[in-house]
Design an enzyme around this catalytic site. Structure first.
Site, short mmCIF file in Angstrom:
data_model
loop_
_atom_site.label_atom_id
_atom_site.label_comp_id
_atom_site.label_asym_id
_atom_site.label_seq_id
_atom_site.Cartn_x
_atom_site.Cartn_y
_atom_site.Cartn_z
N SER A 524 -27.20 108.38 4.15
CA SER A 524 -27.90 108.36 5.43
C SER A 524 -27.06 107.71 6.51
O SER A 524 -26.30 106.76 6.25
CB SER A 524 -29.21 107.58 5.29
OG SER A 524 -29.79 107.31 6.55
N TYR A 537 -35.20 101.95 2.31
CA TYR A 537 -34.46 103.20 2.18
C TYR A 537 -32.96 102.99 2.35
O TYR A 537 -32.15 103.43 1.51
CB TYR A 537 -34.98 104.18 3.23
CG TYR A 537 -34.21 105.49 3.29
CD1 TYR A 537 -34.25 106.38 2.24
CD2 TYR A 537 -33.49 105.83 4.44
CE1 TYR A 537 -33.56 107.59 2.30
CE2 TYR A 537 -32.81 107.02 4.52
CZ TYR A 537 -32.84 107.91 3.45
OH TYR A 537 -32.16 109.09 3.52
#
Length: 669
Positions: A524, A537
């Protein structure tokens, strides 16, 4: 009541049979060639109805090649014959159009007569109007119009056969350009406006969306979604008192061709076209006083068919995937009135949806499942042909599109996700496109299940060349709202970190033995930018990044390498619960999958975006300033409704949110 349908495995035919299955009773006999029985059976399995019965035949044979004994046994039993089987292709040859569209219709009419059918339903096309100029309504047919292509001519001639030779009652349906499903976007081939989609994709990837481009007013066109066509045909076929009539299945409000292209360009986030000289200017010229042959449209049409022009077009737009012969049919000289059709549909709730409402679905389906530009990428084909590529999270989003692209390049995707049904759907899609794929359902948060999976993969495949760790879980919740939710951190780490490395470690023995292998981790942009509310996350993705960086030095001698993709915000089901993302700049699953393909082909250590690199640099050079900016974002963007759990942290105005989102494009907020 019983039905006989030709072209039931075709695009419109599948949707029509679905309507008949859902809304009507009785047996539905579906004509199919012997070689297409498996394809029809797959559809029958999807319909879940044993009253759809295959009848073997051939469009080019008398009585459609149906066994005379079958005809004798079913004479008087068939109430409706729907004839849809035909060539719907502007690029098809004259001979093929003649054989299937004209000869096929004559054979279908003969079969309907021999069956003593109650009504013959002919699916024609607005192409029967040829180059008629002006309003063409449902009562019109032979108006002396010129038929400029084999497709136009055979549609006209096949409709003439029904009107003049059919001895049973008949009805005719004339759809405009039929595009995909207005809800799902589903489409099975590239035709009509889809020919221009590769050009829009190149424009999107090469130019900012705000760049204006100069377009040319090519006239009006008319498109309708396949679900509207099927629903309308089903309804109109059963409304009494309309035998011997034609129905226009068209959009009552035709769209300017440039407007149509711009609608799809907006769906693709590509630049739009502006038309400096349009009909408001050219309409002032007295062209209607000229003989038809000397009018600009006629001159342009003839020029497009000249050999030098065709050659030039083939070397220009032809290289972009647009057949030169399509240009002559991008617009209609006729305006199609549909008052009779609208009256017959009144009260049914069936109407043509606005293109703006479903263009994004059409674009997404094409980009994710029909775009075959990778076949022209020599490097991708060489790198992926006959290679086994394990892809997690392959039932939707980035994983699904990556699997389709790998298969189109000649690779063998091994699809891993929890749900068997969606994986099987993807396998069927890839197989229908001529590829090979395998489905392996597995819960990647279950370490024992991963061990069983890797053992099975080592047994089933001689070599595993690539692994794409795409499956992931995202949680957007501030630390303040996570203090009593430690399981958020555990479950993200379980799937995003432990699951990913357990899969790789289980396949490493096979890769060591073959002395080759490449692992792609879909990480990410948050690892580089550290956005607030993503502590669970981002930490799990950062852990995977760190593990990959460490073991890369240990495994490089075994021919095993890693690529980490710091992916920006992608429009996938994973971000759907966060409704504020609906307004944010995102990349499509197709664009994200292209990054994965680049990682598989070029094998770089990292793939980043400019925004991600800028964020990492800011944290290195000016960490305090970077954290102050991120704290501002923390105040601007509120927690999601699901995360609040009864609290209401204040967020700033929507304009402030959009401004920051656009300035720092692709960052998860």
């Amino acid at each position: 009541m019983a039905y006989f349908v030709t072209g039931a495995t075709g695009f419109i035919g599948r949707y029509l049979v679905t309507e008949l299955v859902e809304n009507r009773e009785g047996t539905i006999y579906a004509l199919c060639r012997e070689g297409s029985r498996a394809r029809l059976q797959a559809l029958v399995d999807q319909w879940g109805e044993d009253r759809v019965v295959p009848v073997v035949g051939d469009l080019s044979e008398p009585d459609l090649g149906v066994d005379p004994q079958w005809i004798a046994e079913h004479r008087g039993d068939v109430d409706h014959v729907f004839h849809l089987a035909a060539i719907y292709d502007m690029t098809a040859s004259d001979e093929l159009n003649e054989q299937l569209n004209v000869g096929g219709t004559r054979n279908a009419v003969a079969l309907a007569e021999h069956l003593g059918a109650g009504c013959f339903h002919q699916v024609s096309s607005v192409a029967a109007s040829g180059d008629f100029v002006g309003v063409f309504d449902e009562t019109m047919f032979d108006e002396g119009q010129r038929l400029p292509s084999p497709y136009h001519r055979t549609k006209f001639e096949s409709e003439r056969i029904v009107r003049e030779e059919c001895e049973v009652p008949w009805r005719v349906y004339r759809p405009a350009v039929v595009v995909g499903d207005s809800e799902t976007g589903a489409m099975d081939k590239v035709d009509g406006p889809y020919y221009f989609f590769p050009l829009l994709k190149r424009m999107r990837d090469a130019l900012p969306g705000w760049v204006p481009l100069v377009g040319v007013d090519l006239g009006d066109t008319n498109v309708v979604p396949v679900d509207y066509v099927a629903k309308a045909m089903d309804h109109l076929a059963h409304v009494p008192g309309h035998d011997g009539e034609a129905f226009h299945l068209v959009n009552p409000e035709p769209m300017n061709t440039v407007g149509l292209v711009n609608t799809f360009a907006a769906a693709a986030n590509a630049p739009r076209f502006a038309v400096p000289v349009d009909r408001t200017v050219t309409g002032l010229l007295p062209t209607q006083l000229l003989p038809r042959a000397l009018r600009p449209a006629a001159l342009l049409g003839r020029a497009l068919h000249l050999p030098p022009v065709q050659l030039a077009l083939a070397q220009t737009i032809g290289r972009l995937g647009i057949p030169p012969e399509v240009l002559g049919h991008v617009s209609f000289s006729s305006v199609y009135a549909s008052r009779r059709t609208e009256r017959a549909l009144a009260g049914s709730g069936i109407s043509v949806p606005d293109l703006d409402s479903y263009a994004p679905a059409l674009w997404s389906w094409w980009e994710e499942k029909l775009d075959d530009s990778i076949k022209d990428d020599g490097a991708a084909v060489r790198a992926l042909a006959n290679k086994t590529v394990v892809i997690t999270g392959a039932s939707s989003g980035i994983g699904l599109v990556t699997a389709v692209q790998v298969a189109r390049a000649g690779g063998v995707p091994v699809l891993v996700a929890r749900g068997r049904e969606k994986l099987d759907d993807t396998v069927r899609l890839i197989q229908a496109q001529g590829g090979t794929a395998h489905a392996y359902p597995c819960d990647l948060s279950d370490l024992d299940a991963i061990d069983a999976l890797t053992k099975q993969l080592r047994e089933d495949f001689d070599h595993v060349d690539f692994v794409v760790n795409n499956a992931g879980r995202s949680i957007r919740r501030s630390l303040k709202l996570s203090e009593d939710r430690f399981h958020d951190f555990e479950r993200t780490m379980q799937l995003n970190y432990y699951g990913a490395i357990r899969l790789v470690m289980g396949l490493l023995p096979a890769m060591r033995e073959q002395q080759s292998g490449h692992i792609v981790n879909v990480s990410s942009i948050g690892v580089l930018t550290s956005p607030p509310r993503f502590s669970a996350y981002v930490a799990s993705k950062a852990a995977l990044d760190a593990w990959s960086n460490v073991v890369s030095s240990e495994l490089v001698g075994d021919g095993i390498s890693f690529t980490t993709i710091h992916m920006p915000l992608v429009r996938t089901p994973m971000i759907a619960p966060t409704k504020l993302y609906d307004r944010f700049p995102t990349i499509s699953p197709g664009q994200a999958a292209r990054k994965v393909i680049t990682a598989l082909v070029d094998r770089p250590h990292e793939i980043n975006t400019k925004t991600g690199n800028l964020g990492a640099l800011a944290h290195t050079l000016a960490p305090k300033t970077a954290f102050r900016i991120l704290h501002l974002a923390y105040q601007v963007f509120p927690d999601s409704t699901a995360a609040k759990a009864g609290t209401t942290p204040a967020g700033k105005s929507e304009s402030e949110q959009l401004l920051l989102a656009r300035l720092l494009q692709g960052v998860h907020w």
